[in-house]
Design a protein around this motif. Structure first.
Motif, PDB file in Angstrom:
ATOM      1  N   LYS A   1      19.692  -4.270  -3.559  1.00 29.18           N
ATOM      2  CA  LYS A   1      20.420  -3.422  -2.610  1.00 29.18           C
ATOM      3  C   LYS A   1      19.498  -2.849  -1.540  1.00 29.18           C
ATOM      4  N   THR A   2      18.261  -2.595  -1.913  1.00 25.64           N
ATOM      5  CA  THR A   2      17.288  -2.068  -0.959  1.00 25.64           C
ATOM      6  C   THR A   2      16.050  -2.972  -0.963  1.00 25.64           C
ATOM      7  N   PRO A   3      15.411  -3.140   0.190  1.00 27.55           N
ATOM      8  CA  PRO A   3      14.242  -4.022   0.254  1.00 27.55           C
ATOM      9  C   PRO A   3      13.033  -3.396  -0.428  1.00 27.55           C
TER      10      PRO A   3
ATOM     11  N   ARG B   1       5.182 -11.189   6.495  1.00 27.12           N
ATOM     12  CA  ARG B   1       6.109 -11.554   7.560  1.00 27.12           C
ATOM     13  C   ARG B   1       6.489 -13.034   7.473  1.00 27.12           C
ATOM     14  N   LEU B   2       5.552 -13.870   7.111  1.00 22.32           N
ATOM     15  CA  LEU B   2       5.868 -15.289   6.936  1.00 22.32           C
ATOM     16  C   LEU B   2       6.877 -15.481   5.805  1.00 22.32           C
ATOM     17  N   VAL B   3       6.644 -14.800   4.703  1.00 27.28           N
ATOM     18  CA  VAL B   3       7.557 -14.915   3.555  1.00 27.28           C
ATOM     19  C   VAL B   3       8.953 -14.431   3.935  1.00 27.28           C
ATOM     20  N   GLU B   4       9.040 -13.317   4.651  1.00 28.41           N
ATOM     21  CA  GLU B   4      10.342 -12.819   5.101  1.00 28.41           C
ATOM     22  C   GLU B   4      11.069 -13.860   5.935  1.00 28.41           C
ATOM     23  N   SER B   5      10.358 -14.477   6.859  1.00 29.48           N
ATOM     24  CA  SER B   5      10.980 -15.440   7.763  1.00 29.48           C
ATOM     25  C   SER B   5      11.379 -16.722   7.050  1.00 29.48           C
ATOM     26  N   ILE B   6      10.518 -17.221   6.196  1.00 30.12           N
ATOM     27  CA  ILE B   6      10.786 -18.490   5.506  1.00 30.12           C
ATOM     28  C   ILE B   6      11.963 -18.364   4.544  1.00 30.12           C
TER      29      ILE B   6
ATOM     30  N   VAL C   1      14.436 -12.963   3.762  1.00 28.06           N
ATOM     31  CA  VAL C   1      14.502 -11.732   2.988  1.00 28.06           C
ATOM     32  C   VAL C   1      13.895 -10.613   3.837  1.00 28.06           C
ATOM     33  N   LYS C   2      14.053  -9.387   3.368  1.00 32.97           N
ATOM     34  CA  LYS C   2      13.573  -8.246   4.135  1.00 32.97           C
ATOM     35  C   LYS C   2      12.660  -7.383   3.280  1.00 32.97           C
ATOM     36  N   PHE C   3      11.468  -7.038   3.844  1.00 33.61           N
ATOM     37  CA  PHE C   3      10.562  -6.087   3.210  1.00 33.61           C
ATOM     38  C   PHE C   3      10.511  -4.817   4.065  1.00 33.61           C
ATOM     39  N   LYS C   4      10.241  -3.709   3.419  1.00 28.94           N
ATOM     40  CA  LYS C   4       9.965  -2.473   4.151  1.00 28.94           C
ATOM     41  C   LYS C   4       8.450  -2.250   4.097  1.00 28.94           C
ATOM     42  N   ASN C   5       7.784  -2.414   5.251  1.00 29.82           N
ATOM     43  CA  ASN C   5       6.329  -2.287   5.287  1.00 29.82           C
ATOM     44  C   ASN C   5       5.920  -0.827   5.442  1.00 29.82           C
ATOM     45  N   VAL C   6       5.132  -0.350   4.501  1.00 35.86           N
ATOM     46  CA  VAL C   6       4.579   1.003   4.540  1.00 35.86           C
ATOM     47  C   VAL C   6       3.125   0.868   4.976  1.00 35.86           C
ATOM     48  N   THR C   7       2.839   1.221   6.207  1.00 34.53           N
ATOM     49  CA  THR C   7       1.504   1.008   6.769  1.00 34.53           C
ATOM     50  C   THR C   7       0.677   2.296   6.757  1.00 34.53           C
TER      51      THR C   7
ATOM     52  N   ASP D   1      -3.632   0.194  -3.603  1.00 36.33           N
ATOM     53  CA  ASP D   1      -3.418   0.119  -5.052  1.00 36.33           C
ATOM     54  C   ASP D   1      -2.991   1.474  -5.609  1.00 36.33           C
ATOM     55  N   LEU D   2      -3.642   2.530  -5.143  1.00 31.33           N
ATOM     56  CA  LEU D   2      -3.259   3.875  -5.582  1.00 31.33           C
ATOM     57  C   LEU D   2      -1.828   4.203  -5.153  1.00 31.33           C
ATOM     58  N   GLY D   3      -1.451   3.714  -3.972  1.00 31.27           N
ATOM     59  CA  GLY D   3      -0.085   3.903  -3.506  1.00 31.27           C
ATOM     60  C   GLY D   3       0.928   3.267  -4.444  1.00 31.27           C
ATOM     61  N   MET D   4       0.588   2.099  -4.983  1.00 34.18           N
ATOM     62  CA  MET D   4       1.459   1.460  -5.969  1.00 34.18           C
ATOM     63  C   MET D   4       1.537   2.293  -7.233  1.00 34.18           C
ATOM     64  N   GLU D   5       0.406   2.784  -7.689  1.00 32.94           N
ATOM     65  CA  GLU D   5       0.388   3.567  -8.918  1.00 32.94           C
ATOM     66  C   GLU D   5       1.134   4.891  -8.762  1.00 32.94           C
ATOM     67  N   ARG D   6       1.098   5.461  -7.553  1.00 34.67           N
ATOM     68  CA  ARG D   6       1.806   6.719  -7.300  1.00 34.67           C
ATOM     69  C   ARG D   6       3.284   6.510  -7.002  1.00 34.67           C
ATOM     70  N   GLY D   7       3.713   5.258  -6.911  1.00 31.25           N
ATOM     71  CA  GLY D   7       5.110   4.972  -6.629  1.00 31.25           C
ATOM     72  C   GLY D   7       5.476   5.046  -5.159  1.00 31.25           C
ATOM     73  N   GLU D   8       4.486   5.056  -4.281  1.00 30.85           N
ATOM     74  CA  GLU D   8       4.742   5.101  -2.845  1.00 30.85           C
ATOM     75  C   GLU D   8       5.165   3.740  -2.303  1.00 30.85           C
ATOM     76  N   VAL D   9       4.740   2.688  -2.975  1.00 31.03           N
ATOM     77  CA  VAL D   9       5.151   1.326  -2.612  1.00 31.03           C
ATOM     78  C   VAL D   9       5.468   0.560  -3.888  1.00 31.03           C
ATOM     79  N   ASP D  10       6.213  -0.508  -3.732  1.00 30.38           N
ATOM     80  CA  ASP D  10       6.624  -1.308  -4.884  1.00 30.38           C
ATOM     81  C   ASP D  10       5.789  -2.572  -5.057  1.00 30.38           C
ATOM     82  N   CYS D  11       5.338  -3.117  -3.939  1.00 35.71           N
ATOM     83  CA  CYS D  11       4.723  -4.435  -3.964  1.00 35.71           C
ATOM     84  C   CYS D  11       3.469  -4.473  -3.093  1.00 35.71           C
ATOM     85  N   ARG D  12       2.728  -5.540  -3.285  1.00 35.03           N
ATOM     86  CA  ARG D  12       1.513  -5.728  -2.501  1.00 35.03           C
ATOM     87  C   ARG D  12       1.232  -7.206  -2.374  1.00 35.03           C
TER      88      ARG D  12
END
Length: 356
Positions: free
Chosen positions: A161-163, A180-185, A188-194, A203-214
């Protein structure tokens, strides 16, 4: 009776033979008597275009420990981190500020050239004009998500339901380009947290739950916390670049295996946009370094790559095979060939990388 005059041409002939005889009789002087190699007593700065703890940081500090040994004069080499903009802060600095005197080397973010290709205003450098020293290692890309999220495959991401939130340092980072290549090919849609300043921060952002993937290179899994994450199944690998499969990560499909037939033109773009996986650890000096001095640096770089202790550390830190590399001339040609694309290819690259 006067002394006979010697003709000018004959006098010159006598001078010539006298010089020859003297040259034979006298011991030869050492070339540039008393002169020291240019790098004797000098310090070379290695500018690291990432934060501390990133793979680029490990690589640059490894090179800093060994390169001086293979440069005549054995200069001191110091490394400084200059993170930001996915590597662009360091690249812009070396290109525009550093002197072309052979005393500054950049540990380059291997994907930054793509940002120049699409005309991002943050790029203040022409990567074709850097004085390339060489590169080593090959590292294909992969993507993984926390196992406690629903994002366990491309199909699951499409159905969600959410990217998924992908952690990125910036739009010029390697992980951003791959994402971006994966999204286009796969449509699908990712939400990029820059804004993450280093791989460790992401990595710490993943552990803190700020991002889901890397997204990262496959060799990321040999260092903490990824080696622990893999063992504890903290992350689930959803995709790898291909076409060859990596031996470092658990079995997971490649882009080439999963891509639908209609996406083939976009998959073909990967040979251009991910060309950097063939020059995983590139190093360059500023544009305009004198030919002779650049050759000294290039020769030293190649000799360093044959050092047994360097190879052992490279294998341990970077999972380098101890063989794969490009010399400075090969890398220069590779960069130029990759970047000099026709307008239609540049347009497609821009469409993929431009944020929506």
């Amino acid at each position: 009776m006067g002394i006979p005059r010697i003709g000018e041409s004959r006098f010159r002939g006598i001078q010539f033979w006298a010089m020859i005889l003297l040259g034979i009789a006298l011991p030869a002087r050492a070339p540039a008597q008393g002169a020291k190699p240019f790098y004797d007593g000098k310090t070379i700065q290695v500018i690291i275009s990432s934060g501390a703890g990133a793979t680029t940081d490990f690589t640059a500090r490894l090179v800093a420990r060994y390169l001086g040994k293979y440069i005549p004069g054995n200069p001191n080499i110091v490394a400084h981190n200059m993170p930001g903009g996915g590597g662009l802060v360091g690249a812009n600095y070396v290109y525009n500020v550093s002197k072309p005197d052979g005393l500054t080397i950049l540990a380059v973010n291997r994907a930054n050239y793509t940002e120049q290709m699409i005309g991002r205003p943050e790029v203040k450098a022409d990567f074709r004009k850097f004085s390339w020293l060489g590169s080593f290692n090959k590292t294909p890309m992969m993507a993984a998500c926390r196992s406690d999220t629903p994002y366990k495959s491309i199909a699951a991401i499409r159905a969600a339901k959410t990217p998924p939130r992908f952690g990125q340092s910036g739009t010029g980072s390697i992980s951003y380009v791959f994402g971006r290549l994966v999204e286009s090919i796969f449509d699908v849609k990712f939400k990029n947290v820059t804004g993450f300043q280093s791989a460790r921060e992401t990595d710490l952002g993943m552990e803190r739950g700020e991002v889901d993937c890397r997204a990262s290179s496959d060799l990321t899994v040999i260092r903490p916390p990824w080696n622990r994450w893999v063992k504890e199944r903290y992350v689930t690998f959803i995709l790898q670049q291909g076409p060859e499969k990596s031996d470092l990560i658990p079995p997971v499909p490649t882009v080439y295996e999963l891509a639908p037939p209609e996406a083939k033109p976009k998959v073909d773009l990967m040979s251009v946009m991910l060309a950097f996986t063939e020059f995983d650890r590139p190093f360059a000096a500023p544009p305009g370094v004198a030919k002779e001095r650049l050759q000294i640096l290039r020769d030293g770089f190649l000799k360093m790559l044959k050092d047994r202790e360097f190879i052992a550390e490279g294998k341990n830190l970077l999972d380098w095979d101890g063989i794969s590399h490009l010399d400075g001339e090969q890398l220069q040609k590779k960069i130029e060939a990759t970047m000099n694309q026709p307008p239609d290819v540049i347009k497609r690259i821009k469409e993929i990388l431009t944020e929506s």
